[in-house]
Design a protein around this motif. Structure first.
Motif, short mmCIF file in Angstrom:
data_model
loop_
_atom_site.label_atom_id
_atom_site.label_comp_id
_atom_site.label_asym_id
_atom_site.label_seq_id
_atom_site.Cartn_x
_atom_site.Cartn_y
_atom_site.Cartn_z
N HIS A 50 0.88 -1.17 0.00
CA HIS A 50 0.00 0.00 0.00
C HIS A 50 0.92 1.22 0.00
O HIS A 50 2.04 1.15 0.49
N PHE A 51 0.42 2.36 -0.48
CA PHE A 51 1.25 3.57 -0.55
C PHE A 51 0.43 4.76 -0.08
O PHE A 51 -0.65 5.02 -0.59
N THR A 52 0.98 5.49 0.89
CA THR A 52 0.28 6.68 1.38
C THR A 52 0.27 7.77 0.32
O THR A 52 -0.63 8.60 0.28
N GLN A 53 1.28 7.79 -0.53
CA GLN A 53 1.31 8.63 -1.73
C GLN A 53 1.59 7.67 -2.89
O GLN A 53 2.63 7.02 -2.90
N PRO A 54 0.68 7.57 -3.85
CA PRO A 54 0.91 6.62 -4.94
C PRO A 54 2.07 7.07 -5.85
O PRO A 54 2.36 8.26 -5.94
N PRO A 55 2.70 6.11 -6.52
CA PRO A 55 3.82 6.45 -7.39
C PRO A 55 3.40 7.07 -8.73
O PRO A 55 4.26 7.45 -9.52
N HIS A 56 2.11 7.17 -8.96
CA HIS A 56 1.59 7.75 -10.21
C HIS A 56 0.25 8.42 -9.90
O HIS A 56 -0.53 7.89 -9.11
N PRO A 57 -0.04 9.57 -10.51
CA PRO A 57 -1.29 10.29 -10.20
C PRO A 57 -2.56 9.51 -10.54
O PRO A 57 -3.63 9.81 -9.98
N ASN A 58 -2.50 8.53 -11.43
CA ASN A 58 -3.69 7.76 -11.77
C ASN A 58 -3.95 6.58 -10.83
O ASN A 58 -4.88 5.82 -11.05
N LEU A 59 -3.11 6.44 -9.81
CA LEU A 59 -3.27 5.35 -8.86
C LEU A 59 -3.76 5.90 -7.53
O LEU A 59 -3.39 7.01 -7.14
N PRO A 60 -4.59 5.12 -6.82
CA PRO A 60 -5.13 5.61 -5.54
C PRO A 60 -4.12 5.50 -4.40
O PRO A 60 -3.26 4.62 -4.40
N ALA A 61 -4.25 6.38 -3.44
CA ALA A 61 -3.45 6.30 -2.21
C ALA A 61 -4.15 5.38 -1.22
O ALA A 61 -5.37 5.20 -1.29
N ASP A 62 -3.37 4.81 -0.34
CA ASP A 62 -3.90 3.98 0.75
C ASP A 62 -4.75 2.81 0.28
O ASP A 62 -5.76 2.48 0.91
N HIS A 63 -4.35 2.21 -0.82
CA HIS A 63 -5.00 1.00 -1.35
C HIS A 63 -3.93 -0.04 -1.65
O HIS A 63 -2.79 0.30 -1.94
N LEU A 64 -4.34 -1.29 -1.64
CA LEU A 64 -3.46 -2.38 -2.05
C LEU A 64 -3.20 -2.24 -3.55
O LEU A 64 -4.13 -2.22 -4.35
N LEU A 65 -1.91 -2.10 -3.94
CA LEU A 65 -1.56 -1.91 -5.35
C LEU A 65 -0.72 -3.05 -5.92
O LEU A 65 -0.60 -3.17 -7.14
N TYR A 66 -0.14 -3.88 -5.05
CA TYR A 66 0.75 -4.94 -5.52
C TYR A 66 0.79 -6.08 -4.50
O TYR A 66 0.81 -5.83 -3.30
N VAL A 67 0.78 -7.31 -5.00
CA VAL A 67 1.01 -8.46 -4.13
C VAL A 67 2.18 -9.27 -4.67
O VAL A 67 2.44 -9.29 -5.88
N GLY A 68 2.87 -9.92 -3.77
CA GLY A 68 3.96 -10.82 -4.12
C GLY A 68 3.92 -12.02 -3.22
O GLY A 68 3.24 -12.02 -2.18
N ILE A 69 4.63 -13.07 -3.62
CA ILE A 69 4.67 -14.29 -2.81
C ILE A 69 6.11 -14.68 -2.51
O ILE A 69 7.03 -14.33 -3.24
N ALA A 70 6.26 -15.41 -1.43
CA ALA A 70 7.57 -15.95 -1.07
C ALA A 70 7.33 -17.27 -0.34
O ALA A 70 6.54 -17.30 0.60
N PRO A 71 7.93 -18.33 -0.78
CA PRO A 71 8.81 -18.40 -1.95
C PRO A 71 8.00 -18.57 -3.23
O PRO A 71 6.81 -18.84 -3.19
N ARG A 72 8.68 -18.42 -4.35
CA ARG A 72 8.09 -18.77 -5.64
C ARG A 72 8.13 -20.28 -5.74
O ARG A 72 9.00 -20.92 -5.14
N ARG A 73 7.25 -20.87 -6.47
CA ARG A 73 7.29 -22.32 -6.66
C ARG A 73 8.45 -22.64 -7.59
O ARG A 73 8.54 -22.11 -8.69
N MET A 74 9.34 -23.47 -7.15
CA MET A 74 10.53 -23.81 -7.92
C MET A 74 10.52 -25.31 -8.20
O MET A 74 10.51 -26.10 -7.26
N VAL A 75 10.52 -25.67 -9.46
CA VAL A 75 10.47 -27.07 -9.85
C VAL A 75 11.83 -27.73 -9.70
O VAL A 75 11.95 -28.87 -9.27
N THR A 76 12.89 -27.00 -10.03
CA THR A 76 14.22 -27.60 -10.09
C THR A 76 15.00 -27.57 -8.78
O THR A 76 15.95 -28.32 -8.62
#
Length: 181
Positions: free
Chosen positions: A35-61
């Motif tokens: 979430h970002f109190t100030q969004p990185p771009h004017p077309n994006l909302p502040a104080d909203h979930l903008l990105y998700v990530g996972i850890a770990p990534r699924r690794m086959v090898t």
């Protein structure tokens, strides 16, 4: 996946808190949301979930050594080569992507990465949910939620063409510049 824990978390954490030792971020598998109190771009909302990530990534090898703590801390203080979130934020903030080291790695250079780290320390907030197999719900979350900074598996999002074009342009410019430190 626990979307309330990501969309409306009980607590959002700042860089200064996450980077302390011991870190409050668990050394466990899971999904994290930005979430970002100030969004990185004017077309994006502040104080909203903008990105998700996972850890770990699924690794086959091989087994991944990543966990929530290592990924979240890396996003706060790493570089654009190892963090797609940092790459997107830096491009949106107008930082110059450069070839560094051998010339194969792309980052914002020492000054640009510091500027991005400082910006994130001021405006980025993170939350997380522990999950033994975070990759099992990642696609569903990206399809179901409004996540403009996620590019992978998110071509349907209206912000996708703009952000992916901005990143492609930054990479093309960087390849034509001399290698920097």
């Amino acid at each position: 996946m626990d979307t309330p824990g990501l969309l409306n978390p009980v607590r959002l954490w700042e860089a200064a808190e996450v980077l302390t030792r011991p870190s409050p971020v668990p050394n466990a598998a899971g999904i994290y949301g930005w979430h970002f109190t100030q969004p990185p771009h004017p077309n994006l909302p502040a104080d909203h979930l903008l990105y998700v990530g996972i850890a770990p990534r699924r690794m086959v090898t091989r087994a991944s050594k990543q966990n929530l703590r290592s990924r979240v801390r890396y996003h706060f203080r790493g570089n654009a080569e190892g963090s797609t979130l940092r790459l997107s934020l830096g491009c949106l903030l107008g930082l110059e992507l450069r070839r560094v080291g051998s010339g194969k790695r792309l980052t914002f250079g020492l000054a640009g990465e510091k500027e991005l780290t400082d910006w994130m320390a001021e405006y980025a907030r993170v939350c997380w949910v522990c999950h033994d197999e975070p990759w099992m719900g990642e696609s569903e979350l990206i399809a179901r939620l409004d996540l403009p900074l996620n590019l992978d598996q998110n071509r349907r999002h209206a912000f996708h063409p703009y952000l992916s074009g901005l990143r492609a342009s930054a990479r093309a410019r960087a390849r034509n510049l001399p290698i920097s430190s």
